[in-house]
Enzyme design. Structure first.
Site, PDB file in Angstrom:
ATOM      1  N   LYS A  19      -9.164  -4.007  17.390  1.00 45.15           N
ATOM      2  CA  LYS A  19      -9.297  -4.259  18.821  1.00 45.15           C
ATOM      3  C   LYS A  19     -10.327  -3.310  19.418  1.00 45.15           C
ATOM      4  CE  LYS A  19      -4.765  -6.262  19.618  1.00 45.15           C
ATOM      5  NZ  LYS A  19      -3.522  -6.228  20.421  1.00 45.15           N
ATOM      6  N   HIS A  61      -3.177  -9.848   2.149  1.00 44.65           N
ATOM      7  CA  HIS A  61      -4.617  -9.918   2.392  1.00 44.65           C
ATOM      8  C   HIS A  61      -4.899 -11.073   3.352  1.00 44.65           C
ATOM      9  CE1 HIS A  61      -5.282  -7.572  -1.456  1.00 44.65           C
ATOM     10  NE2 HIS A  61      -6.102  -6.986  -0.613  1.00 44.65           N
ATOM     11  N   ARG A  69      -0.040  -1.284  -6.985  1.00 46.69           N
ATOM     12  CA  ARG A  69      -0.312  -2.509  -6.209  1.00 46.69           C
ATOM     13  C   ARG A  69      -1.276  -3.411  -6.983  1.00 46.69           C
ATOM     14  NH1 ARG A  69      -0.934  -4.755  -0.923  1.00 46.69           N
ATOM     15  NH2 ARG A  69      -3.056  -5.370  -0.366  1.00 46.69           N
ATOM     16  N   HIS A  83      -2.640   3.562  -6.086  1.00 47.93           N
ATOM     17  CA  HIS A  83      -3.093   2.204  -5.800  1.00 47.93           C
ATOM     18  C   HIS A  83      -2.981   1.304  -7.032  1.00 47.93           C
ATOM     19  CE1 HIS A  83      -5.348  -1.085  -4.045  1.00 47.93           C
ATOM     20  NE2 HIS A  83      -6.208  -1.035  -5.053  1.00 47.93           N
ATOM     21  N   ARG A 139       0.845  -1.183   0.000  1.00 48.40           N
ATOM     22  CA  ARG A 139       0.000   0.000   0.000  1.00 48.40           C
ATOM     23  C   ARG A 139       0.888   1.245   0.000  1.00 48.40           C
ATOM     24  NH1 ARG A 139      -1.988  -3.885   3.329  1.00 48.40           N
ATOM     25  NH2 ARG A 139      -4.087  -4.644   2.871  1.00 48.40           N
ATOM     26  N   TYR A 183      -7.319 -10.966  -8.598  1.00 45.91           N
ATOM     27  CA  TYR A 183      -6.011 -10.952  -9.250  1.00 45.91           C
ATOM     28  C   TYR A 183      -5.647 -12.314  -9.846  1.00 45.91           C
ATOM     29  CZ  TYR A 183      -5.787  -6.954  -6.111  1.00 45.91           C
ATOM     30  OH  TYR A 183      -6.074  -5.797  -5.437  1.00 45.91           O
TER      31      TYR A 183
END
Length: 324
Positions: free
Chosen positions: A177, A293, A270, A267, A148, A302
């Site tokens: 969290k 991922h 990537r 982006h 990223r 992809y």
């Protein structure tokens, strides 16, 4: 008869005065509430007491990126749209002030297709003489690491393992969290990304004379009013870390063919890198490892085998004697 609000003109008009006047002009309470979040926070970020005329376009873009750059696409588009309405309202009334820069563009919906740039197009862009070494290195790293943009821009020289062609990046964790009272906090984890020979050739040239601080820095020192953490400033040169907004604007500058804001997006490196790996036959597990991922469904877009790979697997269905 409604009261008429007389506003000062020129540089006497402050950011806060302009924001309040815009919000007061809205008739729908729901619009006021929604726009108030975007306009209010943006005004606070750029400095509500400043003259509106002193705020640059890029400052508005940087504020949007810092406030909502990592938010969901719909949130980004809504906040950007509200600020765009505010700056347009000011312009229509003749007030000197900033605009939302072209590089802070509206993002496509999540279910739309991100363009895949060919390897040849990427290589040609990076090879262009007018492209600075900094941009060449950044774009090559984004493509080869499939990381990223924010992760690569946040890397410091001390983090790099140049011999091993790898470095740790601060990545969002798979599970948020929960704090007390139910508030959710995004968790961050350190993960390793890898690059290949292209970035390996460029990095040493980019880092000549520097051993500490951000890998990617601006070409000018930050102004006296800009507050930055020590980690975001090169201790040897005093140059600040290159921001996401600045990096996106530079890419747009070199790729826009139909006017500002129409160029490539960071982006896409990537996305293109992972797509090319999928086309070359990388397994789903390898794509997950490369992209980091956490869910298989996120990498299936992809997984696009080449025609040759499809022909090869199809041959397995031929009669037994046909394959002898």
């Amino acid at each position: 008869m409604p009261a008429v609000l007389l506003l000062p003109t020129g540089k006497a008009l402050t950011v806060r005065t302009a924001a309040d006047a815009f919000l007061d002009s809205l008739a729908n309470p729901n619009t006021v509430r929604n726009y108030g979040i975007a306009v209010g926070k943006t005004a606070d970020r750029v400095g509500e007491g400043r003259p509106l005329a002193s705020v640059a376009d890029d400052e508005i873009g940087e504020a949007l990126e810092l406030l909502w750059g990592s938010s969901a696409v719909n949130t980004w588009n809504a906040r950007r749209g509200a600020v765009l309405s505010w700056t347009s309202w000011c312009t229509e009334r003749g007030y000197d002030g900033p605009a939302v820069p072209a590089w802070a563009k509206r993002l496509p919906p999540p279910d739309s297709d991100t363009p895949v740039r060919s390897k040849m197009a990427i290589d040609r862009l990076i090879a262009r003489r007018e492209v600075h070494l900094r941009e060449k290195t950044l774009w090559r790293m984004l493509y080869e690491t499939c990381a990223r943009s924010e992760e690569i821009l946040d890397v410091n020289i001390e983090d790099l393992d140049l011999a091993g062609r790898r470095c740790p990046v601060k990545s969002k964790g798979a599970q948020p969290k929960v704090r007390r009272r139910g508030a959710v906090r995004a968790d961050y984890v350190l993960e390793t990304v890898f690059w290949d020979a292209g970035a390996a050739r460029l990095l040493p040239r980019l880092l000549t004379g520097r051993t500490r601080g951000p890998v990617f820095v601006t070409h000018r020192r930050p102004g006296p009013g800009k507050m930055l953490s020590a980690r975001d400033v090169c201790p040897d040169t005093g140059l600040a870390r290159l921001s996401y907004g600045q990096a996106r604007a530079l890419l747009d500058q070199h790729t826009a063919l139909a006017g500002p804001g129409t160029g490539w997006d960071l982006h896409e490196y990537r996305h293109s890198g992972l797509t090319h790996l999928g086309e070359q036959g990388a397994s789903e597990l390898m794509l997950m490892a490369k992209s980091r991922h956490k869910k298989a469904e996120n990498v299936r877009r992809y997984f696009k085998p080449s025609p040759e790979a499809i022909a090869e697997v199809t041959s397995l269905l031929a009669p037994g004697d046909a394959r002898r």
